[in-house]
Design a protein around this motif. Sequence first.
Motif, PDB file in Angstrom:
ATOM      1  N   HIS A   1       0.850  -1.206   0.000  1.00 56.33           N
ATOM      2  CA  HIS A   1       0.000   0.000   0.000  1.00 56.33           C
ATOM      3  C   HIS A   1       0.883   1.252   0.000  1.00 56.33           C
ATOM      4  CE1 HIS A   1      -4.045   1.878   1.077  1.00 56.33           C
ATOM      5  NE2 HIS A   1      -3.195   2.903   1.064  1.00 56.33           N
TER       6      HIS A   1
ATOM      7  N   HIS B   1       1.897   5.148  -1.929  1.00 58.29           N
ATOM      8  CA  HIS B   1       1.458   6.283  -2.753  1.00 58.29           C
ATOM      9  C   HIS B   1       2.731   7.015  -3.175  1.00 58.29           C
ATOM     10  CE1 HIS B   1      -2.760   5.727  -1.655  1.00 58.29           C
ATOM     11  NE2 HIS B   1      -2.375   5.582  -0.404  1.00 58.29           N
TER      12      HIS B   1
ATOM     13  N   VAL C   1      -1.295   2.341  -4.733  1.00 59.51           N
ATOM     14  CA  VAL C   1      -2.758   2.349  -4.792  1.00 59.51           C
ATOM     15  C   VAL C   1      -3.373   3.740  -5.005  1.00 59.51           C
ATOM     16  CG1 VAL C   1      -3.182   0.160  -3.628  1.00 59.51           C
ATOM     17  CG2 VAL C   1      -2.744   2.195  -2.263  1.00 59.51           C
TER      18      VAL C   1
ATOM     19  N   LYS D   1      -8.303   0.043  -7.565  1.00 59.01           N
ATOM     20  CA  LYS D   1      -8.454   0.524  -6.185  1.00 59.01           C
ATOM     21  C   LYS D   1      -9.797   1.248  -6.082  1.00 59.01           C
ATOM     22  CE  LYS D   1      -7.311   2.595  -2.126  1.00 59.01           C
ATOM     23  NZ  LYS D   1      -6.362   3.701  -2.084  1.00 59.01           N
TER      24      LYS D   1
ATOM     25  N   HIS E   1      -6.590  -0.714   5.078  1.00 64.09           N
ATOM     26  CA  HIS E   1      -6.806  -0.066   6.378  1.00 64.09           C
ATOM     27  C   HIS E   1      -7.674  -0.949   7.286  1.00 64.09           C
ATOM     28  CE1 HIS E   1      -5.244   3.227   4.054  1.00 64.09           C
ATOM     29  NE2 HIS E   1      -6.357   3.347   3.360  1.00 64.09           N
TER      30      HIS E   1
ATOM     31  N   ASP F   1       0.760   2.912   3.572  1.00 66.78           N
ATOM     32  CA  ASP F   1      -0.013   4.135   3.354  1.00 66.78           C
ATOM     33  C   ASP F   1       0.796   5.407   3.614  1.00 66.78           C
ATOM     34  OD1 ASP F   1      -2.341   5.450   2.566  1.00 66.78           O
ATOM     35  OD2 ASP F   1      -3.055   5.690   4.626  1.00 66.78           O
TER      36      ASP F   1
HETATM   37 ZN   LIG Z   1      -3.728   4.907   1.087  1.00 66.03          ZN
END
Ligand SMILES: [Zn+2]
Length: 422
Positions: A88, A90, A136, A214, A266, A331
């Motif tokens: 996960h 970015h 994602v 996603k 999450h 994340d």
């Molecule tokens: Zn995220």
Amino acid sequence: MKFKTELRALVALTLFVFCTAAAARAQVTVIRAGRLVDPEAGTAAANQTVVVEGRRIKAVGPNVPVPAGATVIDLSAYTVLPGLFDAHTHLCESTPPEDRDLFSNDMRVTGAFRAILGTVNAREMLESGFTTVRDVGNAGNYVDTDLRRAVEQGLIPGPTIVNAGRIIAPFGGQYHVNPERRALAHPEYFFADTRDEMRKAVRENAHFGALVIKIVVDDQPYVYSVEDIRFIVAEAKESGLKVAAHCLTERGARNAAEAGVASIEHGLRMSDETLAVAKRNGVVLVGTDFPEKTANYLGVGPEFAKQFHAIFLERLKRAYKAGVTMAYGTDAFFAVPGETRGTLALTYLDSYVEAGVPAPYVLKMMTTNAARLLGVERERGAVRPGLYADIIATPNDPLADITALRRVTFVMKDGKVFKTMK
Ligand SMILES: [Zn+2]
């Protein structure tokens, strides 16, 4: 006709000669591993030799002969293991400390700037030992596809990237848009409320190079229903893609678990019942379990950080106990002074240590479990003949103490040494 056949044979022969010559020229590297970890089994074997030819692992074992002319890398004082996964990321998003707000940040950055961010973050992830990531979304107008291709073409160093393209979500996505400025949400989110819009969103993503779909299930008062998600999962499957579902609420997570997505992202609020549904349907939990220190970087105050972390920790303990398959995902979408994107991604290890998740399981989350989720288990996630040579090393034993992964001193990506230090 005959001429054509002969021409074809000639082309084939030329190709054969060329390929054979290329194979003969392929770089052969031999790694002498003090200990070699098998994450699936949770064990390590002493004094192993790994032969790497070109981009792939050729042989592994205690008594493998060293081919003539091979470059030998002595890691006999180290623990050697497959490269890590972050399921996960970015990479093309990096909100600065002075403004963590996603919306205002997205208004400022151009696709070109995102490409630069992605280039830097990809390199930093690789430096920390992450050789594969699932990225994602939050990459503007498919900048993640370009980033992936740049890595694949060898233009820039970085992990193998499974990218999501544009995030598909009910109207509003993760924003609260101004009715007079609706267009500002484009291209960050792909609003899809009707079945036609969902189908179009999935197909456009597939067309523009997404390797995973996603969806954001539940960041608005209205959420994707079980039927909505099933529809998206089926449409994605038509293009050979899996679905990752961002869920923050119990309701959203339950819908995603019932619908059988590949992974819940999450899963901040998940009841024991919903965890059981996820387990039954083979849904992987990518928990992004924020440690308190990392939650503090979100800039919403220490009280928020404490609570945010506490909710994750409590759910993490229950998820592990329930036996839901988990994969490591962080994340990290924000820049932190003094941390690279790679070291930031490793801060999440603190949560697993705190929750008492055994180190061998965390390592599985970071390798075999993630490889299976990403659909690359036949290519990556283990040090085995035939797989790509994504190999890292650390002076300490990650099977005993998972934080040993903070000291990755050697990184090989696709057979090429990217980092080595003593
Ligand atoms: Zn995220």
